[in-house]
Design an enzyme around this catalytic site. Structure first.
Site, short mmCIF file in Angstrom:
data_model
loop_
_atom_site.label_atom_id
_atom_site.label_comp_id
_atom_site.label_asym_id
_atom_site.label_seq_id
_atom_site.Cartn_x
_atom_site.Cartn_y
_atom_site.Cartn_z
N ASP A 67 0.84 -1.19 0.00
CA ASP A 67 0.00 0.00 0.00
C ASP A 67 0.88 1.25 0.00
OD1 ASP A 67 -2.96 1.12 0.88
OD2 ASP A 67 -1.33 2.29 1.77
N TYR A 72 2.99 10.03 -0.79
CA TYR A 72 4.10 9.44 -0.06
C TYR A 72 5.44 9.66 -0.77
CZ TYR A 72 0.48 6.72 2.43
OH TYR A 72 -0.61 6.32 3.15
N LYS A 97 -3.00 5.78 -4.08
CA LYS A 97 -4.10 6.71 -3.80
C LYS A 97 -3.85 8.03 -4.50
CE LYS A 97 -3.72 4.83 0.87
NZ LYS A 97 -2.28 4.53 0.82
N HIS A 130 -7.67 9.46 -1.60
CA HIS A 130 -6.94 9.44 -0.32
C HIS A 130 -7.71 10.11 0.81
CE1 HIS A 130 -2.54 9.30 1.28
NE2 HIS A 130 -3.41 8.97 2.21
N LEU A 212 -1.50 0.13 14.52
CA LEU A 212 -0.85 0.02 15.82
C LEU A 212 -0.90 1.35 16.59
CD1 LEU A 212 2.29 -2.04 14.73
CD2 LEU A 212 0.11 -2.89 15.61
N ILE A 250 -2.63 -2.92 7.29
CA ILE A 250 -1.39 -2.66 6.55
C ILE A 250 -0.33 -2.04 7.48
CG2 ILE A 250 -2.24 -2.52 4.18
CD1 ILE A 250 -2.69 0.49 4.64
N LYS A 252 3.19 -0.84 9.08
CA LYS A 252 4.43 -0.34 8.48
C LYS A 252 5.59 -0.53 9.44
CE LYS A 252 6.19 3.56 9.14
NZ LYS A 252 6.43 4.99 9.38
N SER A 253 6.71 -0.96 8.91
CA SER A 253 7.97 -0.95 9.64
C SER A 253 9.09 -1.00 8.60
CB SER A 253 8.09 -2.16 10.58
OG SER A 253 9.36 -2.14 11.22
N VAL A 254 10.23 -0.43 8.93
CA VAL A 254 11.40 -0.55 8.06
C VAL A 254 12.44 -1.45 8.69
CG1 VAL A 254 11.03 1.67 6.93
CG2 VAL A 254 12.44 1.56 8.99
N ARG A 258 10.91 -6.68 12.49
CA ARG A 258 9.52 -6.32 12.77
C ARG A 258 8.63 -6.55 11.54
NH1 ARG A 258 10.56 -0.74 16.23
NH2 ARG A 258 11.39 -1.78 18.10
N ASN A 262 5.40 -8.88 12.04
CA ASN A 262 4.05 -8.39 11.78
C ASN A 262 3.24 -9.31 10.88
OD1 ASN A 262 4.46 -6.14 13.37
ND2 ASN A 262 4.89 -4.76 11.67
#
Length: 297
Positions: A67, A72, A97, A130, A212, A250, A252-254, A258, A262
């Site tokens: 996503d 972004y 979006k 969006h 989260l 959805i 998110k983590s970089v 993690r 997830n």
């Protein structure tokens, strides 16, 4: 894991086993007949180069739904990750979006072409408005543009993000077309029951952004107690809550560990006491992001 929803039910989606995705991520049947993974990978606030690396990591970990969004500024990085993944495009579900400044029939179609070029391929799986951006007064016209793109075969499914019942009624009444889903801020501290009830009534799937609570929920004592009980992380407990409620989610983590953690949320379940404890966290003051009905951007 939820049961299949019979045809004609007012429920938004059915959740089925999806053997083509690692870790048995279930899929959700949208009301237009297309299916999407119930758990995907989000790249909000991830710079373009980092989005390429983290998306490659996510795909390698088993995520098949990605996503992103025009605003972004990382669609190109996501596109590079998709191209480098080696996973057939038909096995991926890609969402982006249209941003507020690109609302309107012609501007939306131009924005779509730019997003598609960055992401690669000749179609999108899901295209969303969006934000309603009420000050512009163009979200109905923008919805009409999305309908045209779907009819042209450029996008398979169309939906919205951050819409409330009033905005949903307006686009449905104006066009006779319902979005397949509405992506909204949703987490245990902000559960959006009224909007979710509208979704159920109209067969619209609910997708959660910031599932989260932008990390704010990870230190909550109630969440921690449930995590300790099941031997899981706080994030895994919250994501399981979403899935048990039949929300699409959805995270998110970089961080590679993690990202993998997830998606590893299908080997345990929450009982009634767990669900009641998490439902009790709901608060009228729980919104973290902008209010879409008063925002001026």
């Amino acid at each position: 894991m939820a049961e299949l929803v019979p045809d004609g039910s007012c429920q938004a989606a059915d959740i089925r086993s999806n053997a083509g995705i690692m870790n048995s991520v279930p899929s959700v049947r949208l009301h237009d007949g297309h299916a999407m993974p119930a758990l995907g990978y989000g790249v909000w606030q991830v710079p373009d180069n980092d989005a390429e690396l983290s998306t490659r990591e996510a795909i390698a970990a088993g995520y098949r739904s990605i996503d992103t969004a025009q605003i972004y500024a990382n669609e190109a990085g996501v596109g590079r990750a998709i191209a480098a993944s080696g996973v057939p495009r038909s096995e991926l579900f890609i969402t982006t979006k249209v941003w507020n400044t690109s609302q309107g029939r012609n501007a939306t179609k131009k924005a779509f072409e730019q997003s598609l070029k960055k992401l690669g391929g000749d179609y999108l799986d899901l295209y969303l408005i969006h934000w309603p951006s009420p000050k512009r007064g163009k979200f109905v016209e923008t919805w009409e543009a999305l309908i045209e793109l779907r009819k042209e075969g450029r996008v398979r499914s169309i939906g919205v993000s951050n819409f409330g019942p009033d905005e949903l009624r307006k686009i449905i009444d104006a066009t006779g077309e319902k979005p397949v889903l509405n992506q909204i801020e949703l987490h245990p501290r902000f559960q959006q029951r009224e909007t979710r009830a509208f979704h159920v009534e109209h067969g619209i799937a609910t997708e959660a952004w910031s599932p989260l609570g932008q990390g704010q929920l990870l230190q909550d004592p109630a969440v921690g107690a449930i995590a300790q009980k099941h031997g899981k992380s706080a994030a895994q407990v919250i994501l399981r809550w979403h899935l048990k409620n039949e929300f699409i989610v959805i995270p998110k983590s970089v961080t590679p560990s993690r990202i993998r953690e997830n998606i590893d949320v299908f080997g345990f379940d929450l009982d009634d006491a767990d669900m009641k404890a998490l439902e009790a966290l709901d608060s009228a003051e729980g919104r973290i992001g902008p209010n879409p009905f008063t925002a001026t951007f």
